[in-house]
Scaffold this motif. Sequence first.
Motif, PDB file in Angstrom:
ATOM      1  N   THR A  89       2.075  -8.137 -10.535  1.00  0.00           N
ATOM      2  CA  THR A  89       0.972  -7.180 -10.331  1.00  0.00           C
ATOM      3  C   THR A  89       1.315  -6.163  -9.244  1.00  0.00           C
ATOM      4  O   THR A  89       1.069  -4.957  -9.403  1.00  0.00           O
ATOM      5  N   GLN A  90       1.880  -6.636  -8.139  1.00  0.00           N
ATOM      6  CA  GLN A  90       2.233  -5.730  -7.039  1.00  0.00           C
ATOM      7  C   GLN A  90       3.324  -4.749  -7.454  1.00  0.00           C
ATOM      8  O   GLN A  90       3.263  -3.554  -7.119  1.00  0.00           O
ATOM      9  N   LEU A  91       4.320  -5.226  -8.197  1.00  0.00           N
ATOM     10  CA  LEU A  91       5.384  -4.337  -8.689  1.00  0.00           C
ATOM     11  C   LEU A  91       4.807  -3.270  -9.606  1.00  0.00           C
ATOM     12  O   LEU A  91       5.154  -2.086  -9.496  1.00  0.00           O
ATOM     13  N   ALA A  92       3.944  -3.690 -10.523  1.00  0.00           N
ATOM     14  CA  ALA A  92       3.345  -2.750 -11.477  1.00  0.00           C
ATOM     15  C   ALA A  92       2.511  -1.692 -10.751  1.00  0.00           C
ATOM     16  O   ALA A  92       2.532  -0.517 -11.127  1.00  0.00           O
ATOM     17  N   ALA A  93       1.799  -2.106  -9.713  1.00  0.00           N
ATOM     18  CA  ALA A  93       0.954  -1.162  -8.966  1.00  0.00           C
ATOM     19  C   ALA A  93       1.802  -0.092  -8.294  1.00  0.00           C
ATOM     20  O   ALA A  93       1.450   1.098  -8.300  1.00  0.00           O
ATOM     21  N   LEU A 131       6.628   3.817   2.810  1.00  0.00           N
ATOM     22  CA  LEU A 131       5.584   2.788   2.826  1.00  0.00           C
ATOM     23  C   LEU A 131       5.632   1.951   1.550  1.00  0.00           C
ATOM     24  O   LEU A 131       5.470   0.727   1.589  1.00  0.00           O
ATOM     25  N   GLU A 132       5.888   2.616   0.426  1.00  0.00           N
ATOM     26  CA  GLU A 132       5.960   1.898  -0.854  1.00  0.00           C
ATOM     27  C   GLU A 132       7.164   0.946  -0.874  1.00  0.00           C
ATOM     28  O   GLU A 132       7.082  -0.156  -1.415  1.00  0.00           O
ATOM     29  N   LYS A 133       8.271   1.351  -0.259  1.00  0.00           N
ATOM     30  CA  LYS A 133       9.443   0.469  -0.185  1.00  0.00           C
ATOM     31  C   LYS A 133       9.150  -0.770   0.644  1.00  0.00           C
ATOM     32  O   LYS A 133       9.614  -1.870   0.335  1.00  0.00           O
ATOM     33  N   ARG A 134       8.400  -0.573   1.725  1.00  0.00           N
ATOM     34  CA  ARG A 134       8.038  -1.713   2.569  1.00  0.00           C
ATOM     35  C   ARG A 134       7.220  -2.720   1.764  1.00  0.00           C
ATOM     36  O   ARG A 134       7.453  -3.924   1.814  1.00  0.00           O
ATOM     37  N   LYS A 135       6.274  -2.196   0.977  1.00  0.00           N
ATOM     38  CA  LYS A 135       5.467  -3.074   0.114  1.00  0.00           C
ATOM     39  C   LYS A 135       6.352  -3.769  -0.919  1.00  0.00           C
ATOM     40  O   LYS A 135       6.160  -4.947  -1.239  1.00  0.00           O
ATOM     41  N   LEU A 136       7.322  -3.025  -1.407  1.00  0.00           N
ATOM     42  CA  LEU A 136       8.215  -3.517  -2.460  1.00  0.00           C
ATOM     43  C   LEU A 136       8.950  -4.776  -2.016  1.00  0.00           C
ATOM     44  O   LEU A 136       9.054  -5.759  -2.760  1.00  0.00           O
TER      45      LEU A 136
END
Length: 612
Positions: free
Chosen positions: A239-243, A288-293
Amino acid sequence: MSKNKHIDSNIIQEICEKIHSDSPLNYELPNNGILHIDKFLPFICVYRFKEPDVYFSRLLKTQASYLIVDESIDITKLLEAIRLIVSEKFETFLALEVWPDSENTSTKFHINCPVKIASETAKALEEGFNKLNLTYPNVSAYVSDHNPKHPKHLEPLVDLDTSKKTGMLIIGIQVPVLYKNTLTNELYSLFFRVFYGVFSETIKRAVYEFIRVQTTDSFENYLMLGKTHIDRVTRESDTQLAAISERMSFLLRTTPVNSNEEWKKFKENKFKKLPSFKYRLISIDPELEKRKLYNIPIDEIEDPTIAFILRGKRLEIEKQLTMLEERGTDNFRFVGESLYGVINKNVLKEAKKILKAFPKRETRKSESRFNCTEFAEHAQKEIDYYNSKFPNLDLTVEIRNDVAGIMVSKTKLLINDEISLDANRCDALIQHEVATHILTYCNGKRQPLKQMYEGFEGYDQLQEGLAVIAEYLVGGLTVNRLRLLAGRVIGVQSMVNGLTFIETFKKLCKKYAFSERIAYYITMRVYRGGGLTKDAVYLAGLIDLLKYLKEGGSLENLYTGKFNITHTALIEELLYRNVLVKPELPRFLERKNVQKRLKKLYKGLDIIELAD
């Protein structure tokens, strides 16, 4: 060694009731133990620990049935209860006790198995574990009929006489701990991924051989012994990857919004002044998106197949985020090359073969054309059909001025408001866009993994190959369409070789006889964002797909979602395991002329034979 702790009879009764219901069971036992049974199966893997080894436990967690338990707990009655329930359906039961080798320098798998009773099972274990020596030299596996089938300091899971009377087979496997430094407990992460993947497959293959020989129940494929249900960590990671992927909208943000306007200026300037492309604003922070990744706990996923898929997708997203940061620079192109690759020699060879076989644009007499509104009316009919198949999804057609040509965004068919196209190509383009790109998205939406509609790593290649094959099957893959795919490869190769936008444009016009407008759009797509090699994957995907079908691959499975040709074995595995549901197929496959053409594909066609 006598046991002094027993599992309460009420707990055993509760477990038995759960197994009887054939529902997935995940039961916590005393002292950090766990019993997991995904579905009704005639085997279980057992690991009895003194101090739990989290990495060794993960090996067992790749299986659909396992018991990880403190060695001080007597599990005899629990195992017998499980065996009795399973024996109602299966004639026998297999328990594989697995334990780590305490020798720090050991590279040997010791398989303790009654060979006369289970020769094929023993062979599958030996051959499977020996595959690791391709990665780690000196690894070997040995089968013995005489060694204890349990750790030396423990009692057997079941005594020999009891196992014979009940038809229960016990196999012991002592596993070398090659994946970590046993002194420092440091994990060799990359090798561990290989190790637990091999372990997972080997156990399933061995159990399959046991079932095939010892029971009358037939499993069509060893993959059917894998897990069916997806756990919480996997669902959350997916789910997190898809988001992140969805927020990124990579293709929309790397497609110019003013390509039509710049074409007019380019023509007015007699093709001497470079176009100035404008792009949508980037509304996310790539850092920021990479950090979440990389906060997504993919390393905790127990299923090797799904972990592999998600890890590959994470790497792709990271590169795409970097490309968004570098949009408009040379680095955009270089990162893109690592993502989409440079052109394979065979793809370039096929492109040149197409352009040699068809050196000029094909013109047809009395050629009628559709504008955007007319094309949209025809497309809406196909959209209406698939809306009836997917009533929970909103499939729509939109005419817009900020897209180049025709493109799909999820369930939307986007059409440029100035488009003009050959009426004879209408059906082929609809099957390309709606019955391939939108349909695979919709099928992916039905799956438990969001990556099935967001797309696996490198999914574009197969998607485009499949879409072009749809054009052929409905009789609409024209010479001009094949030339266009080949021209894109030439355009990408020209850019990679250092030619400028204008030089590539002129090369396509003069050497390969593309019209000025077509040459412009090929070149625009190739040089957008700073240079994008993605357009070469259309022809590469077509070549891959022709080979796949000739070798007997299933066309139907390819509509399950969005993935690459390299993922087809993984998709088949997940279908066998009932993790994925079978796809809705395009309705054009019901046409008789399509079925005739499909037979030709299975027999094998040269790429230039596809042109109508």
